[in-house]
Design an enzyme around this catalytic site. Structure first.
Site, mmCIF file in Angstrom:
data_model
loop_
_atom_site.group_PDB
_atom_site.id
_atom_site.type_symbol
_atom_site.label_atom_id
_atom_site.label_comp_id
_atom_site.label_asym_id
_atom_site.label_seq_id
_atom_site.Cartn_x
_atom_site.Cartn_y
_atom_site.Cartn_z
ATOM 1 N N CYS A 144 84.492 96.718 42.943
ATOM 2 C CA CYS A 144 84.622 97.999 43.642
ATOM 3 C C CYS A 144 85.942 98.702 43.354
ATOM 4 O O CYS A 144 86.043 99.916 43.526
ATOM 5 C CB CYS A 144 84.468 97.786 45.138
ATOM 6 S SG CYS A 144 82.809 97.236 45.635
ATOM 7 N N ALA A 145 86.965 97.965 42.954
ATOM 8 C CA ALA A 145 88.267 98.572 42.657
ATOM 9 C C ALA A 145 88.324 99.202 41.272
ATOM 10 O O ALA A 145 89.299 99.885 40.935
ATOM 11 C CB ALA A 145 89.375 97.526 42.786
#
Length: 362
Positions: A144-145
């Site tokens: 997700c980063a």
């Protein structure tokens, strides 16, 4: 300085409502009926109405080898990656003129849901009229980063290539990782939360002639910051099995927002010489509803400051790295005044946090 001049997306072809997925899980998930009924409120409380997938619902009912999954990942990643790039380079919401392929000097390809060697960016460069000296920077495993990290790495590269243009392409086909016979709670949560998303962002250096192609204001990337929490490798990620990727997703993530992310944000604001009250809205990767609620508590804000994070989560689910670009595109469509500041944030495996300062600029 670097400017995010355009964002484009490619919408996967199969839309499923949260109720559709819930009914499928009720009929097919490998857990006792009592366990499933106890876990079903996860679907109802996720603040998700619809998700989009590159495969139809019947695909999830059958067994698939890792080879089959990954072959499909490569095919769909190339197809949708190309569409997102084309939308980004021609998007009239953000551009007055089309950006030619030849203007792109570097491509940062971000993904964590399949593998390919050569990496997918090589396929994308071969399919269109990009130059043959484009710098390739594939990023894998950031989850997700990854979208936030891709933008930060684009800014870093443009600091020494101020006349250049960089494409950040995020392709996450979470549906292809679904494990039909994985009975773990983390797989159940993943099934309630994740969707497929593909997005591309164009980041332009401060001396590029293509800055003139922008329509109105666009966010300028300022300070960036990465932070890793040691001894937290089991919070988020994948376990790799003979059938493919099995999701790892810890219930401790919202609590880490209240501790780890809060500390990172406070240090970042100090470096910027700002307070929380100086930031009217946040371009925040949602993770999930509980993560957003934890951020509201840390920031002492209402949900309006995270409006597009909630809206994108509701319409698409969590699309891993791509999600933050979807959210950024929605904020870029708003009538935001010159000089307005924001912070783009995302959390990912490691356990890690990425922060970027943004200022809307002409």
């Amino acid at each position: 300085m670097s400017y995010i001049s355009s964002v484009g997306i490619s919408t996967p072809e199969h839309n499923l409502s949260q109720n559709d997925v819930k009914q499928f899980v009720t009929a097919n998930f490998p857990r006792p009926k009592r366990d499933i009924e106890r876990l079903l409120p996860i679907f109802e409380n996720a603040n998700i109405s619809n998700r989009q997938f590159v495969v139809e619902q019947s695909w999830f009912e059958r067994e698939h080898s890792f080879e089959e999954r990954n072959s499909l990942y490569q095919q769909k990643a190339i197809e949708h990656g190309e569409r997102a790039i084309n939308h980004c380079l021609t998007n009239t919401d953000f551009l007055t003129k089309t950006i030619p392929y030849e203007a792109v000097d570097a491509i940062i390809f971000v993904s964590s849901t399949g593998i390919s060697t050569p990496s997918i960016d090589a396929h994308l460069l071969n399919r269109n009229k990009f130059r043959d000296d484009v710098v390739r920077i594939p990023l894998w495993g950031l989850g997700c980063a990854g979208g936030a990290s891709g933008l930060a790495r684009a800014k870093d590269w443009l600091t020494s290539h101020t006349k250049s243009c960089v494409l950040v392409v995020c392709v996450e086909l979470c549906s292809l990782t679904f494990q039909k016979d994985d009975s773990k709670k983390s797989n159940f949560i993943g099934t309630a939360l994740f969707g497929d998303g593909i997005a591309a962002a164009l980041v332009i250096g401060e001396e590029s002639s293509f800055l003139n192609n922008r329509r109105g204001l666009s966010p300028k990337i300022g300070l960036t910051s990465s932070k890793l929490k040691k001894d937290s490798l089991d919070v988020m990620g994948w376990d790799f099995t003979g059938h493919g990727f099995e999701v790892v997703f810890s219930k401790s993530i919202p609590q880490l927002v209240n501790t780890f992310w809060k500390e990172h944000l406070e240090i970042f604001l100090q470096e910027l010489g700002l307070t929380r009250k100086d930031i009217p809205f946040f371009v925040a990767h949602p993770g999930g509803k509980k993560v957003l609620e934890a951020m509201e508590g840390v920031l002492e804000i209402t949900s309006e400051a995270l409006d597009h994070s909630y809206q994108v989560l509701n319409r698409h689910g969590n699309m891993s790295s791509s999600t933050v670009l979807y959210i950024l595109a929605e904020w870029m469509k708003e009538d935001i005044s010159a000089g307005e500041k924001s912070i783009l944030s995302a959390l990912g495996p490691g356990f890690s946090s990425e922060l970027l300062s943004l200022e809307w600029s002409s």
